[in-house]
Design an enzyme around this catalytic site. Structure first.
Site, PDB file in Angstrom:
ATOM      1  N   CYS A 103       0.837  -1.203   0.000  1.00  0.00           N
ATOM      2  CA  CYS A 103       0.000   0.000   0.000  1.00  0.00           C
ATOM      3  C   CYS A 103       0.870   1.251   0.000  1.00  0.00           C
ATOM      4  O   CYS A 103       0.621   2.199  -0.750  1.00  0.00           O
ATOM      5  CB  CYS A 103      -0.922  -0.004   1.212  1.00  0.00           C
ATOM      6  SG  CYS A 103      -2.102   1.374   1.224  1.00  0.00           S
ATOM      7  N   CYS A 201      -6.026  -3.350   7.073  1.00  0.00           N
ATOM      8  CA  CYS A 201      -7.259  -2.562   7.012  1.00  0.00           C
ATOM      9  C   CYS A 201      -8.426  -3.336   6.415  1.00  0.00           C
ATOM     10  O   CYS A 201      -9.563  -3.187   6.857  1.00  0.00           O
ATOM     11  CB  CYS A 201      -7.019  -1.259   6.257  1.00  0.00           C
ATOM     12  SG  CYS A 201      -6.548  -1.456   4.516  1.00  0.00           S
TER      13      CYS A 201
END
Length: 365
Positions: A103, A201
Site C-alpha cells: 500500500c 485494514c
C-alpha cells in the site's frame, strides 16, 4: 511563494499532527484521504477499519480546524489490483505477503505521488515515523529510522525511490507517540485519543483465510500434513490457512510441538517439523530497491530484518544480479518466510531491501 504539500490524512492522530506541523512551518497544504475500498464490497461492516466514514470525517474535521481544504481521492481500482489481489495471490501460492508495504509502495508513494505532480504540489507528507536526509558525499537521499525506536516504520518504507524521497516529508520522525498525542490534545483534534489500527485494514478481524474465501468465492481443498520424510501426519484445511513458523491451529497430536516448515501449493501439502528445523542461515531476495547505495558489488556487512517485528541481525549481503541479493546471517534465523521482506540497515540508515524468494540451511556467500 510557499511550498505546497499534500498531506495524506487517514483520520488518525499521526497524520493529523503531521498536517499541523506542516501548516505551522508555513507550507500551503491540502489534506487528502485515499478511498481504497468500500467495506461492503469485501464483506465488512463500516466499523473498525480505515476508509470508514468516521475516518474521513475525522480527517475532514482536523483539516477544517487547520484551515486546510480536504479531498477524498478514489484509488479503489489501484488498491484492489496492487494490494488486495496480490495479497490473495500470495496466499494461494504459499507466500506470506505484507500488504502494508504494498500500500505504501503503490498507493501512497506512487499513485498519490503521481497525483501530486499532476496538481503541481512539491511534497507528499505522511504520519510515518521515519526520517529523510540528503547525503552530500554520495549525492543520494537517505531513509533513516525514527528517533523513537518503538515507533520506527522505516522497514515498511524501504521501497521508496530517490525521486520519491526528494519529495517526501515525515514530520513525526523526531517525535515520540506521547508527544504526538500531546500536540493533538493541545489543539483539540477529535482523534487525539483515537486508538492506532493494528490490523490489515481490509482484514480487521485477522482471519485472512475467511476473507480470501469470501472475496474470491473459492474454497481451498484439504490436503496432507506431512513430515520431513514425506509421511502423512494428518489433514490440513487448505493451504491459505498456514504460514511458515505457525504452531496454533494445526490440530495435530505429536510427542513434540510441531510447526509449519514448508508449504507446497502444487502438491497441496503442508510440511510440519520441530522448531529446530525452522532455522536457516541464508536467503535470496528479488524485486530489490537500494536507497543509500547504487549497488552492492562486493560483500557488505549489514543489520538485516526479515519481518517488521524482527530484531535486526548481523549479516553479510551481496548483489547477485540486477534484481537479486543474497544475505547470509552470522547466526541462523527462525522461519525465514517466502514473500516477506528483508530490509538492510547500516546503523539508522536503510540500505535497501527486497522480497524473500528462498532460504537455505547453509551459507550462500
Amino acid at each position: 511563494m510557499n511550498k505546497r504539500a499534500i498531506i495524506a490524512m487517514s483520520g488518525g492522530v499521526d497524520s493529523s499532527v503531521a498536517a499541523y506541523l506542516m501548516k505551522s512551518q508555513g507550507y500551503s497544504c491540502i489534506g487528502v484521504t485515499m478511498k481504497l475500498f468500500d467495506n461492503p464490497e469485501i464483506g465488512l461492516t463500516n466499523e473498525h477499519t480505515c476508509c470508514s466514514l468516521d475516518d474521513v470525517e475525522d480527517a475532514k474535521s482536523v483539516a477544517f480546524s487547520l484551515g486546510m481544504p480536504h479531498y477524498v481521492f478514489n484509488f479503489k481500482d489501484d488498491f484492489r489490483e496492487k494490494v488486495v489481489d496480490k495479497f490473495i495471490s500470495c496466499y494461494e501460492n504459499a507466500l506470506t505477503p505484507n500488504p502494508c508495504i504494498d500500500c505504501n509502495r503503490y498507493l501512497k508513494f506512487e499513485r498519490l505521488f503521481q497525483r501530486a505532480k499532476e496538481l503541481d504540489y512539491d511534497y507528499i507528507v505522511t504520519g510515518h515515523y521515519a526520517r529523510v536526509s540528503y547525503d552530500e558525499a554520495s549525492k543520494r537521499f537517505f531513509l533513516k529510522k525514527a528517533l523513537d525506536p518503538a515507533k520506527d516504520q522505516s522497514y515498511v518504507l524501504y521501497s521508496l525511490t530517490q525521486e520519491q524521497l526528494s519529495h517526501i516529508i515525515f514530520p513525526l520522525g523526531d517525535l515520540t507517540k506521547p508527544e504526538v498525542r500531546a500536540i493533538a490534545s493541545e489543539h483539540g483534534f477529535v482523534n487525539a485519543k483515537k486508538h492506532d489500527s493494528q490490523d490489515i485494514c481490509f482484514v480487521p478481524d485477522g482471519d485472512y483465510a475467511a476473507f480470501i474465501e469470501r472475496f474470491t468465492g473459492k474454497t481451498f481443498p484439504e490436503g496432507d500434513f506431512i513430515d520431513t520424510n514425506g509421511s502423512k501426519l494428518g489433514t490440513h484445511k487448505g493451504i491459505i490457512r498456514y504460514t511458515v513458523g505457525q504452531r496454533k491451529g494445526l490440530g495435530i497430536s505429536a510427542p513434540q510441538p510441531l510447526y509449519v516448515a514448508a508449504i507446497n501449493p502444487d502438491a497441496n501439502t503442508v510440511m510440519l517439523a520441530e522448531n529446530k528445523d525452522l532455522f536457516s542461515r541464508s536467503l535470496t531476495a528479488n524485486d530489490i530497491n537500494l536507497i543509500s547505495v547504487k549497488d552492492i558489488s562486493s560483500p557488505m556487512r549489514v543489520a538485516a530484518k526479515i519481518r517488521y517485528r524482527h530484531a535486526e541481525q548481523p549479516a553479510t549481503v551481496i548483489q547477485t544480479g540486477e534484481d537479486e541479493i543474497s544475505v547470509t546471517f552470522d547466526i541462523p534465523q527462525r522461519a525465514i518466510t517466502k514473500g516477506q521482506r528483508v530490509v538492510l540497515y547500516n546503523g539508522d540508515t536503510v540500505i535497501g531491501g527486497g522480497t524473500i524468494t528462498e532460504s537455505f540451511k547453509e551459507p550462500i556467500l
